[in-house]
Design an enzyme around this catalytic site. Sequence first.
Site, PDB file in Angstrom:
ATOM      1  N   GLU A 181       0.874  -0.719  -0.338  1.00 13.95           N
ATOM      2  CA  GLU A 181       0.138  -0.360  -0.203  1.00 13.95           C
ATOM      3  C   GLU A 181       0.988   1.710   0.115  1.00 13.95           C
ATOM      4  O   GLU A 181       1.796   1.483   0.883  1.00 13.95           O
ATOM      5  CB  GLU A 181      -1.133   0.060   1.085  1.00 13.95           C
ATOM      6  CG  GLU A 181      -2.022   0.859   1.211  1.00 13.95           C
ATOM      7  CD  GLU A 181      -2.877   0.747   2.652  1.00 13.95           C
ATOM      8  OE1 GLU A 181      -3.298  -0.387   2.258  1.00 13.95           O
ATOM      9  OE2 GLU A 181      -4.174   1.897   2.381  1.00 13.95           O
ATOM     10  N   GLU A 305     -10.508   4.606   8.927  1.00 12.47           N
ATOM     11  CA  GLU A 305     -10.598   4.237   7.209  1.00 12.47           C
ATOM     12  C   GLU A 305     -11.776   2.813   7.380  1.00 12.47           C
ATOM     13  O   GLU A 305     -10.542   1.944   6.596  1.00 12.47           O
ATOM     14  CB  GLU A 305      -9.995   4.689   6.686  1.00 12.47           C
ATOM     15  CG  GLU A 305      -9.259   5.167   6.891  1.00 12.47           C
ATOM     16  CD  GLU A 305      -7.682   5.677   6.075  1.00 12.47           C
ATOM     17  OE1 GLU A 305      -6.513   5.254   5.365  1.00 12.47           O
ATOM     18  OE2 GLU A 305      -7.571   7.508   5.461  1.00 12.47           O
ATOM     19  N   LYS A 373       0.525  10.390  13.528  1.00 14.25           N
ATOM     20  CA  LYS A 373       1.266  11.150  12.696  1.00 14.25           C
ATOM     21  C   LYS A 373       1.799  13.008  12.601  1.00 14.25           C
ATOM     22  O   LYS A 373       1.236  12.983  13.444  1.00 14.25           O
ATOM     23  CB  LYS A 373       0.499  11.466  11.302  1.00 14.25           C
ATOM     24  CG  LYS A 373      -0.009   9.891  11.053  1.00 14.25           C
ATOM     25  CD  LYS A 373      -0.859  10.083  10.081  1.00 14.25           C
ATOM     26  CE  LYS A 373      -1.619   8.828   8.849  1.00 14.25           C
ATOM     27  NZ  LYS A 373      -2.047   8.292   7.752  1.00 14.25           N
ATOM     28  N   ASP A 378      -2.862  14.345   7.658  1.00 12.73           N
ATOM     29  CA  ASP A 378      -1.941  12.771   6.575  1.00 12.73           C
ATOM     30  C   ASP A 378      -1.407  13.075   6.070  1.00 12.73           C
ATOM     31  O   ASP A 378      -1.054  13.150   4.678  1.00 12.73           O
ATOM     32  CB  ASP A 378      -3.450  12.128   5.675  1.00 12.73           C
ATOM     33  CG  ASP A 378      -3.468  10.947   5.653  1.00 12.73           C
ATOM     34  OD1 ASP A 378      -2.189  10.476   5.733  1.00 12.73           O
ATOM     35  OD2 ASP A 378      -3.714   9.848   5.163  1.00 12.73           O
ATOM     36  N   GLU A 406       3.992   9.087  -0.803  1.00 16.61           N
ATOM     37  CA  GLU A 406       2.442   9.131  -1.045  1.00 16.61           C
ATOM     38  C   GLU A 406       1.685  10.277  -1.874  1.00 16.61           C
ATOM     39  O   GLU A 406       1.212  10.963  -2.388  1.00 16.61           O
ATOM     40  CB  GLU A 406       1.782   8.565   0.069  1.00 16.61           C
ATOM     41  CG  GLU A 406       0.538   8.504  -0.548  1.00 16.61           C
ATOM     42  CD  GLU A 406      -1.087   7.662   0.592  1.00 16.61           C
ATOM     43  OE1 GLU A 406      -0.050   7.817   1.981  1.00 16.61           O
ATOM     44  OE2 GLU A 406      -1.865   7.921   0.581  1.00 16.61           O
ATOM     45  N   TRP A 556     -13.501  13.293   2.705  1.00 18.50           N
ATOM     46  CA  TRP A 556     -12.093  12.941   1.240  1.00 18.50           C
ATOM     47  C   TRP A 556     -11.915  13.825  -0.259  1.00 18.50           C
ATOM     48  O   TRP A 556     -11.181  13.494  -0.949  1.00 18.50           O
ATOM     49  CB  TRP A 556     -13.023  11.535   0.955  1.00 18.50           C
ATOM     50  CG  TRP A 556     -12.069  10.629   2.444  1.00 18.50           C
ATOM     51  CD1 TRP A 556     -11.169  10.332   3.224  1.00 18.50           C
ATOM     52  CD2 TRP A 556     -13.145   9.040   2.181  1.00 18.50           C
ATOM     53  NE1 TRP A 556     -11.545   9.348   3.540  1.00 18.50           N
ATOM     54  CE2 TRP A 556     -11.606   8.700   3.433  1.00 18.50           C
ATOM     55  CE3 TRP A 556     -14.218   8.128   1.156  1.00 18.50           C
ATOM     56  CZ2 TRP A 556     -12.531   7.158   3.726  1.00 18.50           C
ATOM     57  CZ3 TRP A 556     -14.103   7.005   1.367  1.00 18.50           C
ATOM     58  CH2 TRP A 556     -13.215   6.440   2.510  1.00 18.50           C
TER      59      TRP A 556
HETATM   60  C1  BDP Z   1      -3.551   7.065   3.646  1.00 17.67           C
HETATM   61  C2  BDP Z   1      -3.203   6.200   3.501  1.00 17.67           C
HETATM   62  C3  BDP Z   1      -4.022   5.229   3.353  1.00 17.67           C
HETATM   63  C4  BDP Z   1      -3.322   4.760   5.054  1.00 17.67           C
HETATM   64  C5  BDP Z   1      -3.857   5.757   5.849  1.00 17.67           C
HETATM   65  C6  BDP Z   1      -2.960   5.235   7.178  1.00 17.67           C
HETATM   66  O1  BDP Z   1      -4.263   7.517   2.303  1.00 17.67           O
HETATM   67  O2  BDP Z   1      -3.652   4.193   2.526  1.00 17.67           O
HETATM   68  O3  BDP Z   1      -3.563   3.105   5.247  1.00 17.67           O
HETATM   69  O4  BDP Z   1      -2.751   6.976   5.611  1.00 17.67           O
HETATM   70  O5  BDP Z   1      -2.572   5.572   7.855  1.00 17.67           O
HETATM   71  O6  BDP Z   1      -3.322   8.176   4.009  1.00 17.67           O
HETATM   72  O7  BDP Z   1      -3.898   3.913   7.741  1.00 17.67           O
END
Ligand code: BDP
Length: 713
Positions: A181, A305, A373, A378, A406, A556
């Site tokens: 991922e 998520e 984080k 994000d 990402e 989103w």
């Molecule tokens: C987001 C990503 C996703 C991750 C998520 C996470 O797009 O793929 O699963 O973070 O940190 O930024 O759980």
Amino acid sequence: MKKTFLFLAILIMAGSVSAENGYRLWLRYDLLTDKALLTAYRARISTIVADGRSATAAITKEELQNGLLGLLGKKVVMTNTIGHGAIVTGTPAMDVIGSLSLKDQLAKTGNEGFVIISTLYQGKKITVIAANSDIGVLYGTFHFLRLLQTHQPIEKLNIISSPAILHRVLNHWDNLNRTVERGYAGFSIWDWHKLPDYIDQRYIDYARANASIGINGTVLTNVNANATILTKPYLEKVKALADVLRPYGLKVYLTARFSAPIEIGKLKTADPLNDSVQQWWKEKAKEIYSIIPDFGGFLVKANSEGQPGPQDYKRNHADGANMLADAVAPFGGIIMWRAFVYNPESNDRFKQAYEEFQPLDGKFRKNVLIQVKNGPIDFQPREPFSPLFGAMPKTPLMMEFQLTQEYTGQGTHLFYEAPQFKEVLNTDTYTKGKGSTITKVIGGSLDNHTISGMAGVANIGTDINWCSHPFAQANWYALGRLGWTPTLSAEQIADEWIRQTFTNTKNAVAVIKNIMLHSHEALVNYMTPIGLTHIMYNGHHYGPMPWGNTLNRPDWNPVYYHRADSGGIGFDRTVKGTNALAQYSAEVQNRFGDIRSCPDDHLLWFHHAAWNHTMQSGRTLWNELCYKYYTGVDSVRSFIRQWDKVEKNIDEERFVQVKQLLNIQLKEAIWWRNACLLYFQTFSRMPIPAGYEQPDRTLEYYKSLRFPFAPGN
Ligand code: BDP
């Protein structure tokens, strides 16, 4: 024909076809080309006197011997006699080290740190690499080799070093089917199908690379977890990996899927307060530890998520984390519970992690770390710090950085992350008055925690050079170095990395470093300047899509984040808006809360500002936006010009790779700039100032672009 063949043969014999494909990372150990230095080192290094019988000690000896063979071009023999020029490695169990009265120094180094000193022993000049444990000796040995690789003097060494952070961990977002991922460097390096019987050389090389920068833990599986990893056959595979990684000081962790008791345990519920569920996890932990006695513990993404979690049973994060913590505690395990949560009901995604976690401060077991984080949203190119840092003094908070790019250019942009990480680490939260920096929060010193952690979402895959972009290795490197010494500067880390990875030639080092150190600001400028955020495509997140407004969940959609309208742009998080600012200390609120004093680079995070708002630069907001986007693109042009200057200093293979990638980066930077400005212009109704090259495509063109197979999704 014959001639070519001969030429090739000569090249092969001369070794110059040993293409520099990047596999060796920063551990190249090539023969020193600086003759004076070579002579000096050779004079100071004659033999190796190494102690220890463990697998780790064996690795240390081999590393030292190989490193010296490569760098000095001579075999440095192992002996038991200490003569002039001996490199002595070991613990106080070794007579000579015991006799050197290093007690005070070693007392400061804990279980993983080391001491490196130049000293006299029975009249002989020697170098001692000592530690309290074999792993400390290995870390010290890598440090010593780093000194040589970066051309440092070794005559008068007096180094005492130990890690500031206890758990320095990679998080692999790797799936059991080997997709990664958000991975841009090929497939997962974990070949689950062939494990446990087939041990890929990569596992060993991976462990060695991590040990060389002090990373001591690895979470093998994706946070979007699959319970299958916790079944017996897979645990046997995990054991095989753990056995390979152990001598290099790397502990293995797994992600725990919260609903595993249902999925693989045949229970009806995963309620953390249910006795059978608790029992199931206890049994599972017992089973895991019977297979992998030094298993590190679990990383958990819960109620985020779509992942299952305690809230599915009306329980909170502490209920969930504590249940798992109790299961692993008897074996010394830890739980890294993620604070990355948000749901569409909240009026501001920014606020949610704080709202869910801060009230639970003091409710977590001692072996739980909350993994946060760096920013509140994000992993965006630039975020203000997460307000959780400093706000949960009774709970150890762990930093989560994203190494995989990402949101920062994915596989194609040269983006050195240390400046971004340092920006966060150096930030003062003011939660305990001036000087309450995030470094102190996560290091544990601010609130007297004995456990601490720093994680990086790995950017590693099966690509021959591990991380795809030759410069992405620097981000892996930076995580290790900052986990050990968070006070190192981005510049120091870049300097070391360049010297080991590319060249020690002074001018070339300066040029490459300059590119790296400016890459963060450049990317912010051409992607999301002045506090814009989260304006990329849905799904794969590749490229700009500020117009995005079609997903069911408002949080989103890019329009949720920038809120552009005819009056202005930006997200009002002051008291007049969502008041997310209230989650920070008064000093931070004051800094960001007043539109006149809010730093330009964070403005749109906190204010909905008018298009003609006067920025600190004196420009109007619209003109500043244009200025930043154009400056970002210009920076990439200058990276290309600078890169051309180092052509003669580095190998052709990587020179060409980076050059091609920089050209892609330029194209993509222009794409970001044009698409964003044309779109925002539909609200500002202001011209892109004369003098700037005008976009050569229409907004409709940019809106029509599709990338169904963009990687990492
Ligand atoms: C987001 C990503 C996703 C991750 C998520 C996470 O797009 O793929 O699963 O973070 O940190 O930024 O759980």
